[in-house]
Design an enzyme around this catalytic site. Structure first.
Site, PDB file in Angstrom:
ATOM      1  CD  GLU A  15       2.320   2.866  12.798  1.00  0.00           C
ATOM      2  OE1 GLU A  15       2.696   2.317  11.702  1.00  0.00           O
ATOM      3  OE2 GLU A  15       3.011   3.810  13.096  1.00  0.00           O
ATOM      4  CB  SER A 176       3.616   3.009  16.328  1.00  0.00           C
ATOM      5  OG  SER A 176       2.998   3.984  15.773  1.00  0.00           O
ATOM      6  CE1 TYR A 245       1.302   7.099  19.035  1.00  0.00           C
ATOM      7  CE2 TYR A 245       2.106   4.683  18.817  1.00  0.00           C
ATOM      8  CZ  TYR A 245       1.954   5.965  18.403  1.00  0.00           C
ATOM      9  OH  TYR A 245       2.594   6.448  17.288  1.00  0.00           O
ATOM     10  NE  ARG A 284       8.594  12.671  15.012  1.00  0.00           N
ATOM     11  CZ  ARG A 284       7.966  11.571  14.967  1.00  0.00           C
ATOM     12  NH1 ARG A 284       6.642  11.805  15.259  1.00  0.00           N
ATOM     13  NH2 ARG A 284       8.433  10.272  15.250  1.00  0.00           N
ATOM     14  CG  ASP A 286      11.670  10.798  14.909  1.00  0.00           C
ATOM     15  OD1 ASP A 286      11.488  11.901  14.629  1.00  0.00           O
ATOM     16  OD2 ASP A 286      11.052   9.921  14.938  1.00  0.00           O
ATOM     17  CD  GLU A 300      11.476   6.497  12.637  1.00  0.00           C
ATOM     18  OE1 GLU A 300      10.960   5.703  11.657  1.00  0.00           O
ATOM     19  OE2 GLU A 300      10.606   6.779  13.613  1.00  0.00           O
ATOM     20  CG  ASN A 302       8.182   8.751  11.796  1.00  0.00           C
ATOM     21  OD1 ASN A 302       8.111   7.261  11.463  1.00  0.00           O
ATOM     22  ND2 ASN A 302       9.245   9.135  12.629  1.00  0.00           N
ATOM     23  N   GLY A 306       2.883  11.210  13.456  1.00  0.00           N
ATOM     24  CA  GLY A 306       1.572  11.317  14.587  1.00  0.00           C
ATOM     25  C   GLY A 306       1.022  12.661  14.610  1.00  0.00           C
TER      26      GLY A 306
END
Ligand code: ADP
Ligand code: MG
Ligand code: MG
Length: 343
Positions: A15, A176, A245, A284, A286, A300, A302, A306
């Site tokens: 990443e 990612s 992305y 974050r 999810d 998950e 993070n 991002g």
């Protein structure tokens, strides 16, 4: 005087590119605030750290307090750093390794500490942590490369019986969507497992979850708060690397169009996840939320999500009343606050 912030970016993970984009936004924001001196520390794919082209390092001894210059005119000098912002996604940055170095060096840093970072990066340990806290996780199986080599047939059968098709195959440690596949039959499943094993010795297979993909930002240390949730509308079959992305046809719906009770539950669970996994600063969380069945699962967390100006994490805070630059200021404060608690 100004607070000096070293922004680590690039890094050794898959990443790397994503990190460069997040770091560009973060450094712009920090400079905009005006009260910070920003030191852009680039980490190459090989793991070499440079500050404006000059090799620097953080030494594990406490008390040095900054970037040790390794070459050139200033070799041997230390550039003082007040806070490190590791804008690194994935392995060797989001996974507790850099955090461990910063702990040894006793330099405050943004985000989760060693255990939170490591558990947040390892999808197998993360699920174990969530289940132990009574939080909802979808059905899954996991195994090592050794299990796979010895019991391939049995594992394929067990996956098919317990999880059915399509299912998701993931390397334990990554982000990612790298190394992740959706398998529709046993031939694809076998291929997907071999692919995931290219990235890790441990693999997990998950039952396909239904409903919509919802994300919620969390901010804070011991009293974390959750933002309004947002929805991901992937342009591909799932939210894979290209949908994230490369292709700009994926959409974000902010705030997510969910019933008020569902929103309340998502926010509560996001905070519970953050606490259960010992996170700090930011995260974050999810979810998959199926309003038809009333079910909800955590996919998950993070711990360094991002962070470009158009990324979900800052966008959700913006929708909750905290601007991008205010968010950066809060994160720096939280890093300093956590460090002073430990002294
Ligand atoms: P990463 O850490 O690489 O983002 P995720 O576990 O979030 O890995 O998976 C990436 C994407 O794959 C998710 O955003 C989602 O679109 C899809 N996905 C992952 N697991 C499932 C699942 N069990 N059911 C349905 N979709 C999934
Ligand atoms: Mg992830
Ligand atoms: Mg994800």
């Amino acid at each position: 005087s100004k607070t000096t912030i070293a922004v680590l970016h690039g890094g050794r993970s898959g990443e790397h590119e994503v990190s460069l984009r997040s770091a560009a936004s973060i450094m712009d924001g920090l400079r905009d605030v005006g009260q910070y001196e920003v030191l852009p520390v680039f980490i190459s794919r090989e793991g070499i750290w440079t500050l404006e082209g000059v090799r620097v390092a953080i030494l594990p001894e406490p008390g040095i307090g900054g970037l040790y210059v390794l070459e050139g005119e200033k070799a041997g000098e230390v550039i003082p750093v007040d806070v490190v912002f590791p804008v690194l996604h994935g392995t060797y940055g989001e996974d507790g390794t850099v955090q461990g170095l910063l702990e040894l060096a006793r330099i405050p840093y943004v985000g989760a500490g060693v255990p939170g970072s490591a558990i947040g990066m390892d999808k197998i340990l993360m699920k174990a942590g969530l289940l132990a806290a009574g939080l909802p996780v979808g059905p899954y199986l996991w195994f090592t490369v050794a299990d796979w080599e010895e019991n391939k047939k049995q594992l394929l059968k067990q996956i098919e019986e317990e999880l059915a098709f399509p299912c998701f195959v993931k390397p334990a440690n990554l982000g990612s969507s790298v190394g992740i596949s959706k398998a529709y039959d046993s031939a694809q499943l076998e291929k997907a497992i071999n692919e995931a094993l290219q990235y890790d010795r441990r693999v997990l297979v998950e039952k396909m979850l239904t409903g919509c993909e919802i994300e919620c930002s969390v901010l804070g240390n011991d009293r974390p708060e959750a933002s309004v949730p947002g929805e991901i509308i992937p342009c591909n079959d799932f939210y894979d690397y290209s949908a994230k992305y490369l292709d700009d046809n994926s959409g974000l719906e902010i705030p997510a169009k969910l019933a008020p009770e569902t929103i309340k539950k998502v926010r509560e669970m996001a905070v519970q996840t953050f606490i259960a996994l010992d996170c700090a600063g930011l995260g974050r969380v999810d979810f998959f939320v199926d309003e038809k069945t009333g079910e909800m699962w955590i996919i998950e967390i993070n711990t360094l999500p991002g962070f470009t100006s158009i990324s979900m994490y800052p966008k959700l805070w913006e929708a909750s009343g905290i601007s991008f630059n205010e968010l950066l200021q809060k994160l720096v404060k939280l890093a300093l606050e956590r460090f002073s608690q430990k002294e």
